[in-house]
Enzyme design. Sequence first.
Site, short mmCIF file in Angstrom:
data_model
loop_
_atom_site.label_atom_id
_atom_site.label_comp_id
_atom_site.label_asym_id
_atom_site.label_seq_id
_atom_site.Cartn_x
_atom_site.Cartn_y
_atom_site.Cartn_z
N ASP A 134 37.37 32.50 29.36
CA ASP A 134 37.46 33.03 30.73
C ASP A 134 36.12 33.35 31.37
O ASP A 134 35.85 32.92 32.49
CB ASP A 134 38.38 34.26 30.74
CG ASP A 134 38.67 34.75 32.15
OD1 ASP A 134 38.82 33.92 33.05
OD2 ASP A 134 38.76 35.97 32.34
N GLN A 193 41.63 43.56 42.07
CA GLN A 193 40.45 43.85 41.25
C GLN A 193 39.24 44.28 42.09
O GLN A 193 38.20 44.62 41.53
CB GLN A 193 40.08 42.61 40.43
CG GLN A 193 41.20 42.17 39.50
CD GLN A 193 40.89 40.87 38.80
OE1 GLN A 193 39.91 40.77 38.05
NE2 GLN A 193 41.71 39.85 39.02
#
Length: 380
Positions: free
Chosen positions: A134, A220
């Site tokens: 990621d 986020q």
Amino acid sequence: MNVKQLKDEIITYSKEIGIDKIGFTTADPFTEMKNRLIRQQELGYQSGFEEKDIEKRVDPSLIFEEPKSIIAIALAYPSRMNDAPKGKKGERRGIFCRASWGVDYHTILRDKLRQLEQFIAEKVPEARFKSMVDTGELVDRAVAERAGIGWSGKNCSIITPEFGSYVYLGEMITNLPFEPDEPIEDQCGSCTKCLDACPTGALVQGGQLNAQRCIAFLTQTKGFLEDEFRVELGNRLYGCDTCQTSCPKNKGMNFHFHEEMEPNPEIAKPKLTPLLTISNREFKEDFGPVSGSWRGKKPIQRNAIIALAHFKEESAVPDLIKVLTDDPRPVLRGTAAWALGKIGGTDAKESLHKAEKTERDPEVLKEIEKGISLCSMKAK
């Protein structure tokens, strides 16, 4: 060294250590992905969390000396929670997306890749590796697609025939020349259900995402959310699963292969009001092990305030007033002001008028004005 035999042994070992799918591809540059990334950058569709250097994201030779191939892995995660707690009036709950259930997937996949590295190194001492999950330079999805893990769906997720898109991805660049696997043919066809279901229209078209409008990204961020996104947030605290839950290829897909991925229901679906006053220590203890905590508690708290407004939870008014008057962070004070306006009532309105006289932050004052306006509209 018999590379074909080694590949077969790696595949067998990967199953023994709990890797659900493995694929191999060349270390050639990802030219098509490069063009996509350049276009994304031109359009301003990037999230800002990515590696800034596009060349590094698509050319393994820029981050690894003399790469010969890439090994891609996938682990399936659960899509349904056993014994999920239900929120109710006076005790509302938020939700973390499925990819943030259980132990942080970065930890889980890095451990699997480390075991693979050790296995290969014992067989071939001169082998070299660079593994990533990621946050590495390469685009996980591009590697997985070319390695035959799955096809890249219109929802911008890798969709596997076996597990749908509920999979975590990781990869390992190596100096060993493994024979590449064949990519899987796209099976989305004419279906547009994910595009139709996206709450904010972030899926511009099949395979193209405007991250700046994606709820998963917005949850986020740390600043004020635009009003249009607050309305669509619902009770999401971290991430968004809509483009996955709407996908027909995910119907019936629910795998509980890995104990460490099982969610703690009180963490994956926590009560909202206690989040407003959670301490740093408590947040780290309770939420630290999950991937959704990586940005700290502030975005989660802001989203919890928006969720309480979504539910119009009157019992939370005293707690929201406390945030408005006492919290040192302008984003939380301002979001609480807006939430109080959405919920309404005499106490909410009075607290907003009172705060208006003492607040000095211009952005918070704008939110207080919004809140007062919303209260007035409710009174009519």
